[in-house]
Design a protein around this motif. Structure first.
Motif, PDB file in Angstrom:
ATOM      1  N   ALA A  19      10.005 -14.205  13.489  1.00 23.04           N
ATOM      2  CA  ALA A  19       9.134 -13.977  12.332  1.00 23.04           C
ATOM      3  C   ALA A  19       8.249 -12.761  12.574  1.00 23.04           C
ATOM      4  O   ALA A  19       7.655 -12.616  13.647  1.00 23.04           O
ATOM      5  CB  ALA A  19       8.269 -15.209  12.081  1.00 23.04           C
ATOM      6  N   TYR A  20       8.149 -11.882  11.586  1.00 22.17           N
ATOM      7  CA  TYR A  20       7.254 -10.740  11.709  1.00 22.17           C
ATOM      8  C   TYR A  20       5.805 -11.215  11.753  1.00 22.17           C
ATOM      9  O   TYR A  20       5.424 -12.130  11.014  1.00 22.17           O
ATOM     10  CB  TYR A  20       7.446  -9.784  10.535  1.00 22.17           C
ATOM     11  N   PRO A  21       4.982 -10.611  12.610  1.00 22.10           N
ATOM     12  CA  PRO A  21       3.565 -10.981  12.693  1.00 22.10           C
ATOM     13  C   PRO A  21       2.820 -10.618  11.408  1.00 22.10           C
ATOM     14  O   PRO A  21       3.278  -9.788  10.617  1.00 22.10           O
ATOM     15  CB  PRO A  21       3.049 -10.145  13.874  1.00 22.10           C
ATOM     16  N   PRO A  22       1.646 -11.217  11.202  1.00 17.00           N
ATOM     17  CA  PRO A  22       0.846 -10.884  10.023  1.00 17.00           C
ATOM     18  C   PRO A  22       0.254  -9.481  10.123  1.00 17.00           C
ATOM     19  O   PRO A  22       0.201  -8.884  11.203  1.00 17.00           O
ATOM     20  CB  PRO A  22      -0.262 -11.940  10.047  1.00 17.00           C
ATOM     21  N   LEU A  23      -0.193  -8.971   8.987  1.00 15.55           N
ATOM     22  CA  LEU A  23      -0.833  -7.666   8.968  1.00 15.55           C
ATOM     23  C   LEU A  23      -2.150  -7.706   9.750  1.00 15.55           C
ATOM     24  O   LEU A  23      -2.941  -8.630   9.589  1.00 15.55           O
ATOM     25  CB  LEU A  23      -1.136  -7.236   7.532  1.00 15.55           C
ATOM     26  N   PRO A  24      -2.406  -6.714  10.592  1.00 19.70           N
ATOM     27  CA  PRO A  24      -3.685  -6.635  11.296  1.00 19.70           C
ATOM     28  C   PRO A  24      -4.758  -6.029  10.391  1.00 19.70           C
ATOM     29  O   PRO A  24      -4.469  -5.533   9.299  1.00 19.70           O
ATOM     30  CB  PRO A  24      -3.384  -5.698  12.464  1.00 19.70           C
ATOM     31  N   GLU A  25      -5.988  -6.056  10.860  1.00 21.10           N
ATOM     32  CA  GLU A  25      -7.062  -5.380  10.148  1.00 21.10           C
ATOM     33  C   GLU A  25      -6.756  -3.881  10.108  1.00 21.10           C
ATOM     34  O   GLU A  25      -6.355  -3.292  11.111  1.00 21.10           O
ATOM     35  CB  GLU A  25      -8.396  -5.616  10.857  1.00 21.10           C
ATOM     36  N   ALA A  26      -6.955  -3.296   8.945  1.00 20.92           N
ATOM     37  CA  ALA A  26      -6.608  -1.888   8.767  1.00 20.92           C
ATOM     38  C   ALA A  26      -7.518  -0.976   9.584  1.00 20.92           C
ATOM     39  O   ALA A  26      -8.703  -1.270   9.803  1.00 20.92           O
ATOM     40  CB  ALA A  26      -6.701  -1.511   7.293  1.00 20.92           C
ATOM     41  N   LEU A  27      -6.960   0.134  10.052  1.00 19.82           N
ATOM     42  CA  LEU A  27      -7.739   1.150  10.739  1.00 19.82           C
ATOM     43  C   LEU A  27      -8.571   1.927   9.723  1.00 19.82           C
ATOM     44  O   LEU A  27      -8.113   2.210   8.610  1.00 19.82           O
ATOM     45  CB  LEU A  27      -6.811   2.118  11.479  1.00 19.82           C
ATOM     46  N   THR A  28      -9.775   2.306  10.119  1.00 19.51           N
ATOM     47  CA  THR A  28     -10.617   3.130   9.255  1.00 19.51           C
ATOM     48  C   THR A  28     -10.135   4.567   9.258  1.00 19.51           C
ATOM     49  O   THR A  28     -10.111   5.240   8.214  1.00 19.51           O
ATOM     50  CB  THR A  28     -12.078   3.066   9.722  1.00 19.51           C
ATOM     51  N   VAL A  29      -9.744   5.066  10.437  1.00 17.62           N
ATOM     52  CA  VAL A  29      -9.188   6.406  10.585  1.00 17.62           C
ATOM     53  C   VAL A  29      -7.695   6.260  10.847  1.00 17.62           C
ATOM     54  O   VAL A  29      -7.291   5.575  11.787  1.00 17.62           O
ATOM     55  CB  VAL A  29      -9.871   7.166  11.738  1.00 17.62           C
ATOM     56  N   PRO A  30      -6.844   6.873  10.044  1.00 17.86           N
ATOM     57  CA  PRO A  30      -5.397   6.657  10.181  1.00 17.86           C
ATOM     58  C   PRO A  30      -4.797   7.385  11.380  1.00 17.86           C
ATOM     59  O   PRO A  30      -5.351   8.362  11.880  1.00 17.86           O
ATOM     60  CB  PRO A  30      -4.834   7.215   8.875  1.00 17.86           C
ATOM     61  N   ALA A 241       9.312   0.309  17.946  1.00 24.97           N
ATOM     62  CA  ALA A 241       9.819  -0.818  17.151  1.00 24.97           C
ATOM     63  C   ALA A 241      11.337  -0.701  16.990  1.00 24.97           C
ATOM     64  O   ALA A 241      11.869   0.404  16.893  1.00 24.97           O
ATOM     65  CB  ALA A 241       9.152  -0.824  15.780  1.00 24.97           C
ATOM     66  N   PRO A 242      12.014  -1.847  17.010  1.00 25.09           N
ATOM     67  CA  PRO A 242      11.494  -3.214  16.948  1.00 25.09           C
ATOM     68  C   PRO A 242      11.179  -3.847  18.314  1.00 25.09           C
ATOM     69  O   PRO A 242      11.037  -5.075  18.402  1.00 25.09           O
ATOM     70  CB  PRO A 242      12.632  -3.974  16.268  1.00 25.09           C
ATOM     71  N   PHE A 243      11.065  -3.021  19.344  1.00 24.27           N
ATOM     72  CA  PHE A 243      10.826  -3.528  20.694  1.00 24.27           C
ATOM     73  C   PHE A 243       9.339  -3.453  21.046  1.00 24.27           C
ATOM     74  O   PHE A 243       8.547  -2.826  20.353  1.00 24.27           O
ATOM     75  CB  PHE A 243      11.643  -2.721  21.712  1.00 24.27           C
ATOM     76  N   LEU A 244       8.969  -4.086  22.161  1.00 26.76           N
ATOM     77  CA  LEU A 244       7.673  -3.910  22.814  1.00 26.76           C
ATOM     78  C   LEU A 244       6.487  -4.261  21.919  1.00 26.76           C
ATOM     79  O   LEU A 244       5.471  -3.575  21.891  1.00 26.76           O
ATOM     80  CB  LEU A 244       7.530  -2.487  23.344  1.00 26.76           C
ATOM     81  N   THR A 245       6.594  -5.352  21.219  1.00 30.11           N
ATOM     82  CA  THR A 245       5.526  -5.805  20.334  1.00 30.11           C
ATOM     83  C   THR A 245       4.252  -6.086  21.124  1.00 30.11           C
ATOM     84  O   THR A 245       4.292  -6.753  22.156  1.00 30.11           O
ATOM     85  CB  THR A 245       5.953  -7.075  19.586  1.00 30.11           C
ATOM     86  N   GLY A 251       7.198 -10.348  21.962  1.00 25.61           N
ATOM     87  CA  GLY A 251       8.465 -11.050  21.782  1.00 25.61           C
ATOM     88  C   GLY A 251       8.909 -11.143  20.341  1.00 25.61           C
ATOM     89  O   GLY A 251      10.099 -11.314  20.068  1.00 25.61           O
ATOM     90  N   ARG A 252       7.975 -11.037  19.404  1.00 22.45           N
ATOM     91  CA  ARG A 252       8.337 -11.077  17.991  1.00 22.45           C
ATOM     92  C   ARG A 252       8.736  -9.680  17.522  1.00 22.45           C
ATOM     93  O   ARG A 252       8.532  -8.700  18.233  1.00 22.45           O
ATOM     94  CB  ARG A 252       7.168 -11.648  17.185  1.00 22.45           C
TER      95      ARG A 252
END
Length: 309
Positions: A19-30, A241-245, A251-252
């Motif tokens: 399963a793909y992980p949930p979205l993290p908190e967005a970065l303020t500076v991209p 990606a899709p490695f090294l999460t 592992g996801r």
């Protein structure tokens, strides 16, 4: 369909959470993900490159370098970057694939394809190339890796492109080859896997160090020690990606939208805030690859991506 979403399927190992992980908190500076493989399907419901890039954009990852590993994926990367404004391309034969091409008598022809792709618009790097002694013992197959690596270095220099290096259990040989042949002006150790000593060698030579999710792993203190001594102007971030999460989702399936986890972990190691580090990495990345909007994208192709008429 003019642009197939996937060229490869990641091997599914028993017991891995798909399963793909949930979205993290967005970065303020991209920032940018300077090494990813969006041509590879993974997960219970694989995300195609559009979904990957949309998710990435929503959390402050403004673009990616899509990386080829062989003729087919390099062609896909170059042709997809030509029509996708959030993507640049890197093209190469992976060091673990080069010996197979050599054994089939196809290495020279494959290198010729990479050289042609390197001259296309929005291809900004040659990679991933290098040496991998983890899977290759001394002998003819390792000789093929060296021959391929040196050819890729020349292709990068001839086209004034960055070089993305795959270096696994081969630090001394990679460094020696770069010094003997002459490294391109912009050389990046993708998924930096060395220690403080290699970080200092990179710093002395002006080589960039790109850190992946491995820098967050509990069993990788050497990476955090290397990061701590790396000059800020030579640091970048990637997913592979899709490695090294990154932790806490190791592992996801990995994806560019998970960059914020790695960036925040790097900022903690460096004793700075994520926005300051993101601004530095953003600048570094554009110095290496140029701006994502400096070359226009073209219209969708009239035949499937990666297929030669």
């Amino acid at each position: 369909m003019t642009d197939p979403s996937f060229v490869r399927q990641r091997h599914v190992t028993d017991g891995r959470d798909l399963a793909y992980p949930p979205l993290p908190e967005a970065l303020t500076v991209p920032v940018y993900d300077n090494h990813t493989h969006l041509e590879m399907a993974d997960g219970v419901e694989p995300l195609d490159y559009r979904e990957q890039l949309d998710r990435a954009s929503s959390v402050g990852v403004r673009g990616v370098v899509q990386v080829g590993n062989d003729v087919e994926t390099s062609r896909w990367s170059a042709e997809m970057a030509a029509i996708e404004p959030r993507m640049l391309a890197a093209v190469a034969l992976h060091p673990n694939d080069a010996p197979d091409y050599e054994e089939r008598g196809e290495l020279d022809d494959a290198l010729a394809v990479i050289a042609e792709l390197a001259g296309r618009p929005r291809v900004r790097a040659v990679g991933e190339t290098g040496l991998d002694f983890f899977r290759t013992e001394e002998g003819p197959r390792r000789d093929a890796q060296f021959r391929s690596f040196e050819a890729h270095i020349e292709i990068a220099k001839q086209n004034d492109l960055a070089l993305q290096i795959h270096d696994r259990d081969a630090h001394a040989a990679v460094v020696a080859t770069l010094k003997r042949v002459g490294a391109p002006a912009r050389t990046v150790f993708h998924c930096f896997s060395g220690d403080v000593e290699l970080a200092r060698i990179c710093a002395e030579n002006g080589w960039y160090m790109s850190f992946a999710g491995t820098v967050t792993f509990k069993n990788a203190p050497n990476l955090r020690e290397a990061l701590a001594v790396a000059p800020r102007h030579l640091i970048m971030v990637e997913t592979d990606a899709p490695f090294l999460t990154p932790t806490p989702f190791r592992g996801r399936p990995n994806a560019p939208y998970l960059i914020p986890h790695t960036l925040r972990a790097m900022a903690e190691v460096l004793g700075t805030d994520a926005s300051t580090l993101a601004a530095q990495i953003n600048s570094n990345t554009e110095l290496v690859y140029g701006r994502w909007d400096s070359e226009p994208v073209g219209p969708p192709p009239t035949q499937p991506i990666g297929i030669i008429a």
